[in-house]
Design a protein around this motif. Structure first.
Motif, PDB file in Angstrom:
ATOM      1  N   PHE A  98      39.161  50.047  37.626  1.00 40.80           N
ATOM      2  CA  PHE A  98      40.328  50.936  37.701  1.00 40.80           C
ATOM      3  C   PHE A  98      40.395  51.903  36.533  1.00 40.80           C
ATOM      4  O   PHE A  98      41.290  52.736  36.475  1.00 40.80           O
ATOM      5  CB  PHE A  98      41.632  50.143  37.870  1.00 40.80           C
ATOM      6  CG  PHE A  98      41.842  49.073  36.856  1.00 40.80           C
ATOM      7  CD1 PHE A  98      41.556  47.762  37.149  1.00 40.80           C
ATOM      8  CD2 PHE A  98      42.334  49.388  35.595  1.00 40.80           C
ATOM      9  CE1 PHE A  98      41.748  46.763  36.215  1.00 40.80           C
ATOM     10  CE2 PHE A  98      42.543  48.399  34.658  1.00 40.80           C
ATOM     11  CZ  PHE A  98      42.236  47.078  34.962  1.00 40.80           C
ATOM     12  N   VAL A 136      50.608  42.260  41.169  1.00 37.79           N
ATOM     13  CA  VAL A 136      49.242  42.791  41.064  1.00 37.79           C
ATOM     14  C   VAL A 136      48.849  42.749  39.588  1.00 37.79           C
ATOM     15  O   VAL A 136      49.483  43.392  38.747  1.00 37.79           O
ATOM     16  CB  VAL A 136      49.158  44.239  41.606  1.00 37.79           C
ATOM     17  CG1 VAL A 136      47.751  44.789  41.438  1.00 37.79           C
ATOM     18  CG2 VAL A 136      49.564  44.297  43.073  1.00 37.79           C
ATOM     19  N   VAL A 165      40.394  41.315  43.944  1.00 41.08           N
ATOM     20  CA  VAL A 165      39.886  42.672  44.216  1.00 41.08           C
ATOM     21  C   VAL A 165      38.968  43.068  43.054  1.00 41.08           C
ATOM     22  O   VAL A 165      39.391  43.055  41.896  1.00 41.08           O
ATOM     23  CB  VAL A 165      41.053  43.696  44.329  1.00 41.08           C
ATOM     24  CG1 VAL A 165      40.524  45.116  44.459  1.00 41.08           C
ATOM     25  CG2 VAL A 165      41.969  43.351  45.493  1.00 41.08           C
ATOM     26  N   VAL A 203      43.065  41.764  40.043  1.00 39.57           N
ATOM     27  CA  VAL A 203      42.124  42.887  40.058  1.00 39.57           C
ATOM     28  C   VAL A 203      41.294  42.842  38.781  1.00 39.57           C
ATOM     29  O   VAL A 203      41.851  42.741  37.683  1.00 39.57           O
ATOM     30  CB  VAL A 203      42.876  44.241  40.130  1.00 39.57           C
ATOM     31  CG1 VAL A 203      41.892  45.401  40.248  1.00 39.57           C
ATOM     32  CG2 VAL A 203      43.865  44.257  41.283  1.00 39.57           C
ATOM     33  N   VAL A 255      47.753  39.276  43.550  1.00 43.34           N
ATOM     34  CA  VAL A 255      46.539  40.072  43.722  1.00 43.34           C
ATOM     35  C   VAL A 255      45.901  40.239  42.345  1.00 43.34           C
ATOM     36  O   VAL A 255      46.464  40.894  41.455  1.00 43.34           O
ATOM     37  CB  VAL A 255      46.864  41.461  44.337  1.00 43.34           C
ATOM     38  CG1 VAL A 255      45.584  42.262  44.543  1.00 43.34           C
ATOM     39  CG2 VAL A 255      47.626  41.307  45.642  1.00 43.34           C
ATOM     40  N   LEU A 257      42.561  54.059  40.080  1.00 42.27           N
ATOM     41  CA  LEU A 257      43.363  52.890  40.458  1.00 42.27           C
ATOM     42  C   LEU A 257      43.863  53.100  41.871  1.00 42.27           C
ATOM     43  O   LEU A 257      44.959  53.619  42.091  1.00 42.27           O
ATOM     44  CB  LEU A 257      44.531  52.731  39.471  1.00 42.27           C
ATOM     45  CG  LEU A 257      45.556  51.642  39.778  1.00 42.27           C
ATOM     46  CD1 LEU A 257      44.907  50.273  39.899  1.00 42.27           C
ATOM     47  CD2 LEU A 257      46.627  51.589  38.699  1.00 42.27           C
ATOM     48  N   GLU A 305      50.920  53.307  42.951  1.00 39.69           N
ATOM     49  CA  GLU A 305      50.456  52.016  43.481  1.00 39.69           C
ATOM     50  C   GLU A 305      51.534  50.933  43.465  1.00 39.69           C
ATOM     51  O   GLU A 305      51.342  49.867  44.037  1.00 39.69           O
ATOM     52  CB  GLU A 305      49.222  51.542  42.701  1.00 39.69           C
ATOM     53  CG  GLU A 305      47.964  52.348  42.983  1.00 39.69           C
ATOM     54  CD  GLU A 305      47.493  52.252  44.431  1.00 39.69           C
ATOM     55  OE1 GLU A 305      47.700  51.202  45.057  1.00 39.69           O
ATOM     56  OE2 GLU A 305      46.928  53.236  44.935  1.00 39.69           O
ATOM     57  N   LEU A 310      44.292  50.802  45.167  1.00 36.01           N
ATOM     58  CA  LEU A 310      44.130  49.439  45.680  1.00 36.01           C
ATOM     59  C   LEU A 310      43.767  49.480  47.169  1.00 36.01           C
ATOM     60  O   LEU A 310      44.251  50.351  47.907  1.00 36.01           O
ATOM     61  CB  LEU A 310      45.419  48.645  45.461  1.00 36.01           C
ATOM     62  CG  LEU A 310      45.764  48.425  43.991  1.00 36.01           C
ATOM     63  CD1 LEU A 310      47.166  47.849  43.830  1.00 36.01           C
ATOM     64  CD2 LEU A 310      44.741  47.496  43.331  1.00 36.01           C
ATOM     65  N   VAL A 366      45.853  44.972  50.416  1.00 34.78           N
ATOM     66  CA  VAL A 366      46.943  44.607  49.494  1.00 34.78           C
ATOM     67  C   VAL A 366      48.307  44.846  50.167  1.00 34.78           C
ATOM     68  O   VAL A 366      49.313  44.272  49.764  1.00 34.78           O
ATOM     69  CB  VAL A 366      46.813  45.375  48.153  1.00 34.78           C
ATOM     70  CG1 VAL A 366      47.941  45.033  47.190  1.00 34.78           C
ATOM     71  CG2 VAL A 366      45.471  45.067  47.503  1.00 34.78           C
ATOM     72  N   LEU A 371      46.356  43.589  36.731  1.00 37.19           N
ATOM     73  CA  LEU A 371      45.260  44.521  36.436  1.00 37.19           C
ATOM     74  C   LEU A 371      44.446  44.021  35.247  1.00 37.19           C
ATOM     75  O   LEU A 371      44.985  43.874  34.145  1.00 37.19           O
ATOM     76  CB  LEU A 371      45.833  45.914  36.154  1.00 37.19           C
ATOM     77  CG  LEU A 371      46.608  46.530  37.335  1.00 37.19           C
ATOM     78  CD1 LEU A 371      47.288  47.835  36.916  1.00 37.19           C
ATOM     79  CD2 LEU A 371      45.693  46.779  38.526  1.00 37.19           C
TER      80      LEU A 371
END
Ligand code: AVI
Length: 302
Positions: A124, A69, A120, A94, A92, A128, A166, A130, A134, A71
């Motif tokens: 955040f 993921v 996504v 974001v 993923v 945050l 997360e 998700l 996800v 960020l």
């Protein structure tokens, strides 16, 4: 609170503030990309060197999690360099703008057809959390670039606590800028070409569009300095003369030399950041630095 209301309340406060997330309109994102090319802005280059040199050790410390993921993914380049060493099967991305991500993800998907990709759109810095799509498998959360430095220590702790939840039992890989000589820090945030000044002043154009204000950029200058007591670079916009900024239902007068605080960029000591990770619930923090000890990449288990 709406974006407009949030911006106008910051502008009306004393001292006035504008949150740094508003730097990144289309031009602001390009100016930031230009900053990362500057010889004075060592952060991006130094972090990339650390990843290149220590990626195998990082992969071993992180353990296996098929989902990465990212960020604040932006152009997704930093994460893409780690796909193979981390054996990523699901990526993923974001970011605050899903629009910008779509283009980056389409290009990336062509280069890595076997990796499942999801974009996504999420601010955040507010929360945050998700979305369900996800999944619930353990993940590696990736937060490079020392963007954590744009949070106050209290905000950073709250963010890391949410990040811990997360991870779903996975791990965190995060880049952190460290304390270093003041002249190096100040040059990185006030470069002689004036790119950082343009990045800072462009915020006012973005604000004019978002909040209907009538800032004249020519009235404002870029100010950046290291605040040693708080261990942070502060960026401000300083009024060059008495000026009044107006919007539909109000106005704010600024006296000459008055400032709008636009960004903090905290510089951590590695032992303090390791302690922060543990307070946020992470275990076994490890970190890797460059030879000068200017930047660190931390890996920790949720
Ligand atoms: C995105 N963030 C980590 C940058 C920083 O260094 O704090 C933003 C930036 N501000 C001025 N130059 C770069």
């Amino acid at each position: 609170m709406s974006i407009r209301a949030e911006l106008l309340s910051g502008l009306s406060a004393s001292p006035a503030t504008i949150a740094p997330k508003y730097f990144y309109d289309a031009l602001g994102s390009r100016l930031f990309a230009a900053i990362t090319e500057l010889p004075e802005y060592y952060l991006t280059r130094t972090e990339a060197e650390i990843f290149a040199e220590h990626q195998n050790a990082m992969a071993a410390a992180l353990g296996l999690a098929a989902t990465l993921v990212d960020l604040g993914a932006g152009n997704c380049e930093k994460a893409a360099r780690l796909f193979s060493v981390l054996h990523v099967r699901r990526y993923v991305a974001v970011d605050i703008s899903l629009h910008y991500l779509r283009e980056s993800l389409e290009n990336l998907q062509q280069k890595h057809p076997a990796i499942e990709m999801l974009g996504v759109g999420l601010d955040f810095s507010r929360s945050l959390h998700l979305p369900a799509e996800v999944g619930t498998e353990p993940r590696t959360l990736f937060y490079p670039g020392s963007s954590i430095g744009n949070f106050t220590p209290d905000e950073a702790l709250a963010f890391l606590r949410q990040a811990n939840a997360e991870c779903c039992g996975g791990s965190l890989l995060i880049g952190v800028d460290l304390v270093k000589p003041v002249n190096v820090l100040e040059a990185a945030y006030d470069d002689p070409l004036g790119i950082t000044a343009a990045f800072n002043r462009n915020l006012l154009r973005h604000l004019n569009r978002l909040a209907g204000t009538d800032f004249d950029i020519a009235d404002w200058r870029h100010v950046a300095f290291f605040n040693g007591g708080e261990s942070r670079i502060e960026m401000h916009l300083q009024a060059l003369r008495d000026t009044t900024v107006s919007w539909a239902a109000g106005e704010r007068r600024f006296a000459a030399a008055e400032r709008i605080h636009t960004e903090n960029s905290y510089k951590w000591r590695s032992e303090d950041f390791a302690a922060l990770l543990e307070t946020a619930g992470f275990s076994r923090p490890r970190h890797w630095c460059d030879a000068r000890g200017w930047f660190a990449v931390f890996a920790a288990q949720a």
